[in-house]
Design a protein around this motif. Sequence first.
Motif, PDB file in Angstrom:
ATOM      1  N   LEU A 359      31.065  -7.954  -9.788  1.00 25.80           N
ATOM      2  CA  LEU A 359      32.081  -8.716 -10.661  1.00 25.80           C
ATOM      3  C   LEU A 359      31.549  -9.102 -11.829  1.00 25.80           C
ATOM      4  N   CYS A 360      32.244  -8.676 -12.884  1.00 23.20           N
ATOM      5  CA  CYS A 360      31.895  -9.343 -14.212  1.00 23.20           C
ATOM      6  C   CYS A 360      32.913 -10.071 -14.702  1.00 23.20           C
ATOM      7  N   GLY A 361      32.554 -10.898 -15.711  1.00 24.66           N
ATOM      8  CA  GLY A 361      33.557 -11.606 -16.609  1.00 24.66           C
ATOM      9  C   GLY A 361      33.268 -13.103 -17.014  1.00 24.66           C
ATOM     10  N   ASP A 362      34.226 -13.653 -17.922  1.00 25.08           N
ATOM     11  CA  ASP A 362      34.013 -14.924 -18.252  1.00 25.08           C
ATOM     12  C   ASP A 362      34.613 -15.953 -17.792  1.00 25.08           C
ATOM     13  N   LEU A 363      33.949 -16.677 -16.551  1.00 25.82           N
ATOM     14  CA  LEU A 363      34.389 -17.615 -15.592  1.00 25.82           C
ATOM     15  C   LEU A 363      34.614 -18.864 -16.142  1.00 25.82           C
ATOM     16  N   ASN A 364      34.335 -19.030 -17.391  1.00 30.37           N
ATOM     17  CA  ASN A 364      34.677 -20.406 -18.119  1.00 30.37           C
ATOM     18  C   ASN A 364      33.957 -21.701 -17.379  1.00 30.37           C
ATOM     19  N   PHE A 365      33.082 -21.398 -16.585  1.00 30.58           N
ATOM     20  CA  PHE A 365      32.258 -22.784 -16.141  1.00 30.58           C
ATOM     21  C   PHE A 365      30.748 -22.476 -16.141  1.00 30.58           C
ATOM     22  N   ASP A 366      30.213 -23.388 -15.945  1.00 33.00           N
ATOM     23  CA  ASP A 366      28.623 -22.930 -16.134  1.00 33.00           C
ATOM     24  C   ASP A 366      27.846 -23.601 -14.820  1.00 33.00           C
ATOM     25  N   ILE A 400      19.311 -18.294 -19.760  1.00 27.85           N
ATOM     26  CA  ILE A 400      19.787 -19.299 -20.734  1.00 27.85           C
ATOM     27  C   ILE A 400      21.248 -19.342 -20.808  1.00 27.85           C
ATOM     28  N   GLY A 401      21.945 -20.186 -21.599  1.00 30.90           N
ATOM     29  CA  GLY A 401      23.471 -20.203 -21.829  1.00 30.90           C
ATOM     30  C   GLY A 401      23.859 -19.025 -22.598  1.00 30.90           C
ATOM     31  N   THR A 402      25.188 -18.725 -22.529  1.00 32.23           N
ATOM     32  CA  THR A 402      25.800 -17.696 -23.073  1.00 32.23           C
ATOM     33  C   THR A 402      27.041 -17.929 -24.250  1.00 32.23           C
ATOM     34  N   LEU A 403      27.004 -19.260 -24.154  1.00 36.45           N
ATOM     35  CA  LEU A 403      28.325 -19.995 -25.047  1.00 36.45           C
ATOM     36  C   LEU A 403      27.550 -20.562 -26.347  1.00 36.45           C
ATOM     37  N   LEU A 404      27.783 -20.024 -27.517  1.00 34.57           N
ATOM     38  CA  LEU A 404      27.174 -20.638 -28.715  1.00 34.57           C
ATOM     39  C   LEU A 404      27.932 -21.684 -29.199  1.00 34.57           C
ATOM     40  N   ASN A 405      27.131 -22.682 -29.985  1.00 34.86           N
ATOM     41  CA  ASN A 405      27.995 -23.520 -30.649  1.00 34.86           C
ATOM     42  C   ASN A 405      29.022 -22.949 -31.871  1.00 34.86           C
ATOM     43  N   GLY A 450      17.413 -33.398 -19.490  1.00 31.99           N
ATOM     44  CA  GLY A 450      16.867 -32.517 -20.404  1.00 31.99           C
ATOM     45  C   GLY A 450      15.755 -31.699 -19.766  1.00 31.99           C
ATOM     46  N   PRO A 451      15.008 -30.751 -19.913  1.00 32.05           N
ATOM     47  CA  PRO A 451      15.509 -29.811 -20.942  1.00 32.05           C
ATOM     48  C   PRO A 451      16.787 -28.774 -20.361  1.00 32.05           C
ATOM     49  N   TRP A 452      17.904 -28.748 -21.133  1.00 33.03           N
ATOM     50  CA  TRP A 452      18.925 -27.958 -20.760  1.00 33.03           C
ATOM     51  C   TRP A 452      18.896 -26.564 -21.355  1.00 33.03           C
ATOM     52  N   GLN A 453      19.168 -25.448 -20.840  1.00 29.75           N
ATOM     53  CA  GLN A 453      19.081 -24.437 -21.229  1.00 29.75           C
ATOM     54  C   GLN A 453      20.525 -23.532 -21.874  1.00 29.75           C
ATOM     55  N   GLY A 454      21.400 -24.404 -21.908  1.00 30.55           N
ATOM     56  CA  GLY A 454      23.037 -24.118 -22.549  1.00 30.55           C
ATOM     57  C   GLY A 454      23.815 -23.674 -21.190  1.00 30.55           C
ATOM     58  N   ARG A 455      25.122 -23.565 -21.775  1.00 27.45           N
ATOM     59  CA  ARG A 455      26.275 -23.362 -20.603  1.00 27.45           C
ATOM     60  C   ARG A 455      26.177 -21.794 -20.509  1.00 27.45           C
ATOM     61  N   ARG A 456      25.933 -21.191 -19.491  1.00 28.76           N
ATOM     62  CA  ARG A 456      25.965 -20.065 -18.776  1.00 28.76           C
ATOM     63  C   ARG A 456      27.363 -19.725 -18.377  1.00 28.76           C
ATOM     64  N   VAL A 457      28.467 -19.260 -19.112  1.00 32.97           N
ATOM     65  CA  VAL A 457      29.770 -19.053 -18.661  1.00 32.97           C
ATOM     66  C   VAL A 457      30.089 -17.589 -18.185  1.00 32.97           C
ATOM     67  N   ASP A 458      29.197 -16.494 -18.899  1.00 31.73           N
ATOM     68  CA  ASP A 458      29.419 -15.334 -18.657  1.00 31.73           C
ATOM     69  C   ASP A 458      28.642 -14.681 -17.584  1.00 31.73           C
ATOM     70  N   VAL A 493      26.166 -10.071 -21.729  1.00 30.29           N
ATOM     71  CA  VAL A 493      24.969  -9.980 -20.667  1.00 30.29           C
ATOM     72  C   VAL A 493      24.954  -8.617 -20.070  1.00 30.29           C
ATOM     73  N   ALA A 494      23.737  -8.180 -19.660  1.00 30.88           N
ATOM     74  CA  ALA A 494      23.689  -6.958 -19.164  1.00 30.88           C
ATOM     75  C   ALA A 494      22.740  -7.023 -17.638  1.00 30.88           C
ATOM     76  N   LEU A 495      23.212  -6.179 -16.967  1.00 34.77           N
ATOM     77  CA  LEU A 495      22.468  -6.181 -15.538  1.00 34.77           C
ATOM     78  C   LEU A 495      22.240  -4.620 -15.200  1.00 34.77           C
ATOM     79  N   ARG A 496      21.110  -4.578 -14.831  1.00 39.52           N
ATOM     80  CA  ARG A 496      20.609  -3.028 -14.291  1.00 39.52           C
ATOM     81  C   ARG A 496      20.227  -3.263 -12.875  1.00 39.52           C
ATOM     82  N   LEU A 497      20.986  -2.359 -12.018  1.00 38.01           N
ATOM     83  CA  LEU A 497      20.820  -2.557 -10.559  1.00 38.01           C
ATOM     84  C   LEU A 497      20.158  -1.092  -9.932  1.00 38.01           C
ATOM     85  N   ASP A 498      19.238  -1.273  -9.030  1.00 36.51           N
ATOM     86  CA  ASP A 498      18.804  -0.222  -8.457  1.00 36.51           C
ATOM     87  C   ASP A 498      19.190  -0.090  -6.995  1.00 36.51           C
ATOM     88  N   VAL A 499      19.888   0.989  -6.636  1.00 34.59           N
ATOM     89  CA  VAL A 499      20.331   1.411  -5.374  1.00 34.59           C
ATOM     90  C   VAL A 499      19.335   2.442  -4.716  1.00 34.59           C
TER      91      VAL A 499
END
Length: 504
Positions: A359-366, A400-405, A450-458, A493-499
């Motif tokens: 499942l991929c997407g922008d879930l709009n929460f971190d 780390i977060g995926t949402l930039l200022n 702190g320290p925070w790494q940013g909002r990861r919404v993706d 973001v990218a994800l690599r899966l081994d099956v």
Amino acid sequence: MLLRESPFPNRALAALDRLAEGLLAPSFWAANRLLDLRQTTAERQRQRQSRCGRCRGRTGQALAGLAYAALLLLSLPLATLGLLLWLPVQAARRPFAYQYTAGTAPAEPWDLRQRRTFTFVSANLCLLPSGLAKFSNLGQTPQRAAYVARHLAPAPPDPPGAWAGLVEPRDGEADGYGGTLRTPRQPPGSVAVEVPAAEAAEPAPAALSERFPADADFVCLQEVFDAGAAACLRRRLGAAFPHVLSEVGARGLRGGRPKLLDSGLLLASRYPVLAARYHGFPNGAREDALAAKGLLAVQVLLGSARGRRVVGYVGCTHLQAPAADAAVREAQLTLGLRWLQLFREAQEERGDAVAFDVLCGDLNFDNCSRGDALNQRHRLFEVYRDPCRRGPGQDEPWAIGTLLNSLKIYEEPVSTPEKLKRTLSQPAGRHQYLAGPILSSGQPDPAAPGPWQGRRVDYILYRQHRGDVPLRTEVAGVSFITQLATRSDHLPVALRLDVAPAPP
């Protein structure tokens, strides 16, 4: 849902749709140009640097605004006629268009005793009409779409080191991911560097890549709302991804509400699509209710083995955006989880070997903000695994977060993929250029520890499958991509899966 190239069942309806959009085009163009007069921070900076630029710019904007407003008023009768024609035509429209590019080789036989690898990319591109994109401090939608399309589908052969910089799981981790950052699958002659997971005050960031992975098998995009941008992406991606689903969503009047935009979802696959299904969220609120946001689920054919189909499942979604709407997102997560399960039950055949369910997407929460606490505890994370997450409110130290200022995306330290990667590799850079934790109101959280790494919404999530053919899915790498510097306010973001065969 039948996979047909046109979203309309016959040519007559498709022609009526084109006629309606032609009647709407002058008003749409004028309204978009009016909104496009709003300047991005980069445009304001260039105007300030130009001699007499501010005065001339304001005069030109005022004159252009008057011209566009006059054209908008004059075109309203045509737009009214076009809207009256467009609305009923949409009732007959299927919820996506399918593009198949011929000339690809058939799926290769798959020895289920061997390991196979699949790569997924997810990105929010903010490809709205340029005037609307300005509200996210982004403009020039056609140019940005062309750039994205060019870099998502690089010409073969794959460049060396395409996956350099991925986070590879620690050896021996039962869950397939762990606390050691390592550069996987190094090119010949290179040196693998291991970085232990940080336990000190500032955790090390996850590996950042300047490029999209050249070996991506599936690309899931969000906010491809602009029709011209979608056409550009389809045209370019078709060279590398034979199967593309776009124009996803049911427009027109739905449940008594107007849907002026589709879902903005686009999915490209190197593998044949066996089935696809779209579900629209019935509870969109405020400005999000004008878009047909929902869930796109597809089943793909990966190969065959001893008379069995080897299949995979990919979902792509984009949830309610306003920060205060956690309850709306909670309901959408529950619906999405149910729809994914129903889709699998409907499409899976006896004897199928299921390689992955993603499942991929922008879930709009971190997973760091107190304001997102409700969504962080959703059952979705009990069914699907998030490689970047340890538990509710706690990410892996390298995530780390995926949402930039968005107000700072044109500043010099983040103005190129290389500079953005270098800046986000430093704690000070992340704090300055990534969006920080928020309260439920959407305001910055002044008490965020702190320290925070940013909002990861993706997100890219995956789940294990228990079936007749025992296969195990494991994380081979995670990457945060800086390729879209100045061209989106999100990090892809990218994800690599081994099956591989499951252990006895």
